[in-house]
Design an enzyme around this catalytic site. Structure first.
Site, mmCIF file in Angstrom:
data_model
loop_
_atom_site.group_PDB
_atom_site.id
_atom_site.type_symbol
_atom_site.label_atom_id
_atom_site.label_comp_id
_atom_site.label_asym_id
_atom_site.label_seq_id
_atom_site.Cartn_x
_atom_site.Cartn_y
_atom_site.Cartn_z
ATOM 1 N N SER A 62 0.798 -1.244 0.000
ATOM 2 C CA SER A 62 0.000 0.000 0.000
ATOM 3 C C SER A 62 0.821 1.279 0.000
ATOM 4 O O SER A 62 0.267 2.354 -0.228
ATOM 5 C CB SER A 62 -0.944 0.029 1.198
ATOM 6 N N LYS A 65 0.400 3.371 -2.943
ATOM 7 C CA LYS A 65 -0.745 4.292 -3.104
ATOM 8 C C LYS A 65 -0.265 5.750 -3.143
ATOM 9 O O LYS A 65 -0.911 6.602 -3.738
ATOM 10 C CB LYS A 65 -1.761 4.070 -1.993
ATOM 11 N N TYR A 190 -3.022 -2.671 -10.621
ATOM 12 C CA TYR A 190 -2.993 -2.503 -9.158
ATOM 13 C C TYR A 190 -2.120 -3.584 -8.505
ATOM 14 O O TYR A 190 -1.259 -3.295 -7.668
ATOM 15 C CB TYR A 190 -4.421 -2.543 -8.609
ATOM 16 N N TYR A 242 -4.714 4.019 7.594
ATOM 17 C CA TYR A 242 -6.080 3.464 7.615
ATOM 18 C C TYR A 242 -6.817 3.846 8.893
ATOM 19 O O TYR A 242 -6.793 5.002 9.292
ATOM 20 C CB TYR A 242 -6.067 1.938 7.436
ATOM 21 N N VAL A 260 1.135 -3.763 3.733
ATOM 22 C CA VAL A 260 1.116 -5.086 4.383
ATOM 23 C C VAL A 260 2.366 -5.925 4.098
ATOM 24 O O VAL A 260 2.521 -7.005 4.662
ATOM 25 C CB VAL A 260 -0.159 -5.908 4.045
HETATM 26 N N1 GLN Z 1 -2.128 -5.339 -2.157
HETATM 27 C C1 GLN Z 1 -2.713 -5.177 -0.843
HETATM 28 C C2 GLN Z 1 -4.227 -5.329 -0.926
HETATM 29 O O1 GLN Z 1 -4.799 -4.830 -1.827
HETATM 30 C C3 GLN Z 1 -2.327 -3.854 -0.280
HETATM 31 C C4 GLN Z 1 -2.918 -3.614 1.090
HETATM 32 C C5 GLN Z 1 -1.999 -2.919 2.049
HETATM 33 O O2 GLN Z 1 -0.792 -2.903 1.932
HETATM 34 N N2 GLN Z 1 -2.588 -2.414 3.107
HETATM 35 O O3 GLN Z 1 -4.836 -5.905 -0.107
#
Ligand code: GLN
Length: 316
Positions: A62, A65, A190, A242, A260
């Site tokens: 993430s 992003k 993505y 988050y 993650v």
């Molecule tokens: N690729 C992961 C997902 O879409 C990214 C989520 C994350 O790092 N919080 O679930």
């Protein structure tokens, strides 16, 4: 001073990994050693400090992003992007679907959750997945100053094959008109972009570039304009962590983004110059793959709290 603090951080924080777990919903992420721990800091005088497993490459998940949002803003402009994604906090998890229907008329609440990033991908130049990925990878290489930044194919395939949640989010947004075009193309982009590989130093240099409002401390070049850097940074204290963004704003007080894969990127803006007795703007990159319940590195977040509190870095 930093070296001694790093030693202390490694000693105190890396054992915290015992109470976390590596992400298992993406099978390839399960295969990493949960006790790896690394930290790097880059400052705006060109000094770099690193300790532990700072040169281990991991998938940024993430954290990408930040790049996706930046790219969408460059390619489509602020007003077009904000028509498709809000910049408001969410009290739900990063892959939650509930707010899309209940809270914001099918529009993702912010670009730092999965739905928001997928919506932003539609606004990045290129029709095909390859073109969009090439565009974001180029930004990731520019901001980190590392041409070797690449994609972990194994992690990409692992998420692509197993992921249903992001498919649900994307098809839901197609039904509400937030995204146009081919959903599978966006999802493929993505998954690839989430699988971009970096190490702590790459993250630290990236964070330093945002701290300097898009101006590279290494090449002296402006990679993107200051208004974009400010907008991206402003979303991070509200949304970057988050549904624990509020707690992290209170305990760390810096624009921060986690993934993650276990990475954390944190930005110490220019205007903190002098407060910590160091050299002003800094970029921080941390890696520790065991996660807390919200999906952020458990040891990494402890380390960031300790680093920020000791050096009095909070912007608040
Ligand atoms: N690729 C992961 C997902 O879409 C990214 C989520 C994350 O790092 N919080 O679930």
């Amino acid at each position: 001073m930093i070296e001694a603090l790093f030693d202390e951080i490694i000693k105190t924080c890396s054992p915290v990994a015992k109470s976390g777990e590596v992400a298992s919903y993406i099978p390839a992420l399960q295969d990493v050693d949960p006790f790896q721990f690394g930290i790097s800091v880059a400052d705006n005088h060109g000094k770099i400090y690193s300790a532990g497993d700072s040169d281990v490459r991991f998938s940024i998940q993430s954290i990408s992003k930040v790049f996706i949002f930046t790219c969408a803003l460059i390619d489509s402009g602020v007003s077009r992007v904000l028509e498709r994604v809000s910049i408001e906090p969410t009290s739900d998890s990063f892959n939650s679907i509930i707010s899309l229907e209940l809270k914001n008329s099918g529009k993702p609440l912010n670009p730092m959750i999965n739905a928001g990033a997928i919506a932003c991908l539609a606004l990045i130049a290129g029709e095909s997945s390859q073109e969009k990925v090439r565009r974001v990878l180029a930004i990731a290489r520019d901001v980190s100053g590392n041409r070797m930044v690449d994609i972990d194919e194994n992690v990409y395939l692992s998420e692509k094959i197993t992921d249903s949640r992001n498919r649900a989010l994307a098809y839901y947004m197609k039904s509400t008109g937030i995204i146009a075009g081919d959903v599978e193309t966006l999802l493929d982009a993505y998954f690839r972009i989430c699988s971009i590989r970096m190490d702590c130093l790459d993250l630290a240099k990236t964070a330093l570039l945002y701290a300097g409002n898009g101006m590279s401390h290494y090449s002296g070049g402006q990679v993107f304009c200051a208004d974009i850097a400010r907008l991206v940074k402003a979303t991070m204290p509200m949304c970057g962590m988050y549904d624990e963004s509020g707690r992290v704003a209170a305990s760390v007080g810096l624009p921060t983004k986690s993934g993650v894969g276990g990475g954390i990127l944190s930005i110490v803006p220019e205007h903190r110059a002098g407060v910590h007795g160091m050299n002003g703007a800094m970029g921080i990159g941390i890696y520790g793959p065991a996660l807390n319940a919200k999906g952020s590195s458990i040891a990494g977040l402890n380390a960031l709290e300790m680093f920020s509190q000791r050096l009095k870095l909070s912007i608040f």
